[in-house]
Motif scaffolding. Sequence first.
Motif, PDB file in Angstrom:
ATOM      1  N   LEU A  11     -28.527 -25.779 -22.312  1.00 23.06           N
ATOM      2  CA  LEU A  11     -28.393 -24.509 -21.607  1.00 23.06           C
ATOM      3  C   LEU A  11     -28.019 -24.687 -20.143  1.00 23.06           C
ATOM      4  CD1 LEU A  11     -31.408 -22.349 -22.900  1.00 23.06           C
ATOM      5  CD2 LEU A  11     -28.992 -22.123 -23.502  1.00 23.06           C
ATOM      6  N   LEU A  12     -28.561 -25.730 -19.514  1.00 23.39           N
ATOM      7  CA  LEU A  12     -28.481 -25.841 -18.056  1.00 23.39           C
ATOM      8  C   LEU A  12     -27.451 -26.836 -17.539  1.00 23.39           C
ATOM      9  CD1 LEU A  12     -32.294 -25.687 -17.214  1.00 23.39           C
ATOM     10  CD2 LEU A  12     -30.605 -23.854 -17.036  1.00 23.39           C
ATOM     11  N   VAL A  13     -26.819 -27.603 -18.433  1.00 26.04           N
ATOM     12  CA  VAL A  13     -25.807 -28.565 -17.976  1.00 26.04           C
ATOM     13  C   VAL A  13     -24.684 -27.875 -17.185  1.00 26.04           C
ATOM     14  CG1 VAL A  13     -23.889 -29.988 -18.805  1.00 26.04           C
ATOM     15  CG2 VAL A  13     -26.198 -30.483 -19.536  1.00 26.04           C
ATOM     16  N   PRO A  14     -24.130 -26.735 -17.651  1.00 27.79           N
ATOM     17  CA  PRO A  14     -23.088 -26.072 -16.842  1.00 27.79           C
ATOM     18  C   PRO A  14     -23.577 -25.706 -15.438  1.00 27.79           C
ATOM     19  CG  PRO A  14     -23.117 -25.182 -19.063  1.00 27.79           C
ATOM     20  CD  PRO A  14     -24.339 -26.045 -18.938  1.00 27.79           C
ATOM     21  N   LEU A  15     -24.811 -25.183 -15.342  1.00 30.64           N
ATOM     22  CA  LEU A  15     -25.359 -24.842 -14.032  1.00 30.64           C
ATOM     23  C   LEU A  15     -25.561 -26.091 -13.185  1.00 30.64           C
ATOM     24  CD1 LEU A  15     -26.612 -22.872 -12.011  1.00 30.64           C
ATOM     25  CD2 LEU A  15     -28.789 -23.110 -13.240  1.00 30.64           C
ATOM     26  N   ALA A  16     -26.070 -27.169 -13.801  1.00 31.50           N
ATOM     27  CA  ALA A  16     -26.293 -28.415 -13.068  1.00 31.50           C
ATOM     28  C   ALA A  16     -24.981 -28.990 -12.552  1.00 31.50           C
ATOM     29  CB  ALA A  16     -27.003 -29.428 -13.964  1.00 31.50           C
ATOM     30  N   VAL A  17     -23.933 -28.910 -13.376  1.00 35.44           N
ATOM     31  CA  VAL A  17     -22.616 -29.411 -12.954  1.00 35.44           C
ATOM     32  C   VAL A  17     -22.102 -28.610 -11.761  1.00 35.44           C
ATOM     33  CG1 VAL A  17     -20.199 -29.612 -13.643  1.00 35.44           C
ATOM     34  CG2 VAL A  17     -22.009 -30.342 -15.200  1.00 35.44           C
ATOM     35  N   CYS A  18     -22.298 -27.298 -11.785  1.00 33.50           N
ATOM     36  CA  CYS A  18     -21.874 -26.455 -10.657  1.00 33.50           C
ATOM     37  C   CYS A  18     -22.628 -26.811  -9.384  1.00 33.50           C
ATOM     38  CB  CYS A  18     -22.085 -24.977 -11.001  1.00 33.50           C
ATOM     39  SG  CYS A  18     -20.986 -24.340 -12.282  1.00 33.50           S
ATOM     40  N   ILE A  19     -23.935 -27.035  -9.505  1.00 31.56           N
ATOM     41  CA  ILE A  19     -24.744 -27.384  -8.335  1.00 31.56           C
ATOM     42  C   ILE A  19     -24.297 -28.723  -7.753  1.00 31.56           C
ATOM     43  CG2 ILE A  19     -27.070 -27.977  -7.553  1.00 31.56           C
ATOM     44  CD1 ILE A  19     -28.151 -25.997  -9.629  1.00 31.56           C
ATOM     45  N   ILE A  20     -24.088 -29.712  -8.627  1.00 34.77           N
ATOM     46  CA  ILE A  20     -23.660 -31.031  -8.167  1.00 34.77           C
ATOM     47  C   ILE A  20     -22.248 -30.964  -7.580  1.00 34.77           C
ATOM     48  CG2 ILE A  20     -23.112 -33.381  -8.918  1.00 34.77           C
ATOM     49  CD1 ILE A  20     -25.342 -33.094 -11.009  1.00 34.77           C
ATOM     50  N   SER A  21     -21.385 -30.171  -8.185  1.00 33.82           N
ATOM     51  CA  SER A  21     -20.019 -30.016  -7.672  1.00 33.82           C
ATOM     52  C   SER A  21     -20.023 -29.405  -6.279  1.00 33.82           C
ATOM     53  CB  SER A  21     -19.192 -29.144  -8.618  1.00 33.82           C
ATOM     54  OG  SER A  21     -19.075 -29.748  -9.886  1.00 33.82           O
ATOM     55  N   SER A  22     -20.946 -28.484  -6.034  1.00 31.89           N
ATOM     56  CA  SER A  22     -21.035 -27.881  -4.699  1.00 31.89           C
ATOM     57  C   SER A  22     -21.349 -28.932  -3.647  1.00 31.89           C
ATOM     58  CB  SER A  22     -22.083 -26.771  -4.686  1.00 31.89           C
ATOM     59  OG  SER A  22     -23.398 -27.306  -4.822  1.00 31.89           O
ATOM     60  N   GLY A  23     -22.175 -29.916  -4.012  1.00 31.33           N
ATOM     61  CA  GLY A  23     -22.467 -31.011  -3.087  1.00 31.33           C
ATOM     62  C   GLY A  23     -21.235 -31.845  -2.804  1.00 31.33           C
ATOM     63  N   TYR A  24     -20.419 -32.073  -3.833  1.00 30.61           N
ATOM     64  CA  TYR A  24     -19.193 -32.851  -3.656  1.00 30.61           C
ATOM     65  C   TYR A  24     -18.221 -32.131  -2.732  1.00 30.61           C
ATOM     66  CZ  TYR A  24     -14.577 -34.732  -4.724  1.00 30.61           C
ATOM     67  OH  TYR A  24     -13.320 -35.246  -4.629  1.00 30.61           O
ATOM     68  N   TYR A  25     -18.037 -30.827  -2.948  1.00 33.22           N
ATOM     69  CA  TYR A  25     -17.091 -30.079  -2.112  1.00 33.22           C
ATOM     70  C   TYR A  25     -17.615 -29.908  -0.693  1.00 33.22           C
ATOM     71  CZ  TYR A  25     -14.322 -29.134  -6.247  1.00 33.22           C
ATOM     72  OH  TYR A  25     -13.535 -29.276  -7.370  1.00 33.22           O
ATOM     73  N   THR A  26     -18.929 -29.852  -0.546  1.00 36.76           N
ATOM     74  CA  THR A  26     -19.503 -29.839   0.803  1.00 36.76           C
ATOM     75  C   THR A  26     -19.194 -31.146   1.523  1.00 36.76           C
ATOM     76  OG1 THR A  26     -21.314 -28.385   0.101  1.00 36.76           O
ATOM     77  CG2 THR A  26     -21.637 -29.622   2.128  1.00 36.76           C
ATOM     78  N   TRP A  27     -19.312 -32.252   0.805  1.00 35.77           N
ATOM     79  CA  TRP A  27     -18.974 -33.554   1.388  1.00 35.77           C
ATOM     80  C   TRP A  27     -17.501 -33.617   1.761  1.00 35.77           C
ATOM     81  CZ3 TRP A  27     -15.697 -37.288  -0.942  1.00 35.77           C
ATOM     82  CH2 TRP A  27     -15.646 -38.509  -0.264  1.00 35.77           C
ATOM     83  N   ARG A  28     -16.631 -33.073   0.914  1.00 33.11           N
ATOM     84  CA  ARG A  28     -15.199 -33.074   1.204  1.00 33.11           C
ATOM     85  C   ARG A  28     -14.896 -32.281   2.479  1.00 33.11           C
ATOM     86  NH1 ARG A  28     -11.401 -34.157  -2.800  1.00 33.11           N
ATOM     87  NH2 ARG A  28      -9.945 -33.706  -1.080  1.00 33.11           N
ATOM     88  N   LYS A  29     -15.595 -31.159   2.677  1.00 36.98           N
ATOM     89  CA  LYS A  29     -15.365 -30.364   3.894  1.00 36.98           C
ATOM     90  C   LYS A  29     -15.817 -31.109   5.137  1.00 36.98           C
ATOM     91  CE  LYS A  29     -17.528 -26.632   2.655  1.00 36.98           C
ATOM     92  NZ  LYS A  29     -18.077 -25.249   2.724  1.00 36.98           N
TER      93      LYS A  29
END
Length: 218
Positions: free
Chosen positions: A133-151
Amino acid sequence: MSTVIASDKISRLSVITIIFSISILAISLMVITMDTADLKTNVQKELVATKSSLSSSAWSLIEAKTKRRYQTHFYDSGVFDFIHRKFTPKEGDLLTRYESRDDDFLLKTVNNLQILAYQIFFRMSVLEYWLALLVPLAVCIISSGYYTWRKKLYRLGGVSTGRGRIWLKVAWLLLISLITLLFTPTYLASITVYFPAILIIVSAVAISNYISNFAKSF
């Protein structure tokens, strides 16, 4: 560099492994020495609480997976027969799977290990349910960290390696807690069903924050 906790000869991963192993051993010993009736009642309460908290289809799926894994990996694999031979006295005919004489420590150990095994497979099935159930949400949360790092790559400052190390330690702690959850006795059955979901989300947040605080140069 070496630290107070982890020297050159003992890595931090080794220290974590030792602590984790000792914790699992201590919890397992605590469980197998509990009164069998109390242990069985606690597990049954957890099953009832989980059933009442989930939909009928989700519960049927979890229950079916638990029973199949329990039968396949505990009985059919020969694990129970091995435990039975090692812990029960030789009394001619084979004893039944669930011993009625709970006054003997060795027989109580056999009984408790059966209950503990069912608890482990049940919680694995519940964890699998929440992961699905939560893998899609977890992927979104982790992806937000990656894009924050990119910025942060395109501006001065904004990266804290010390903060990143803290979040990495938090992620390790949560991972250990998630595995330890399989063995821990049930104390609050109503919370146990949601605890894996909370750990998954918090772990995703910890990983996201760790990624967002990566150093800008590698």
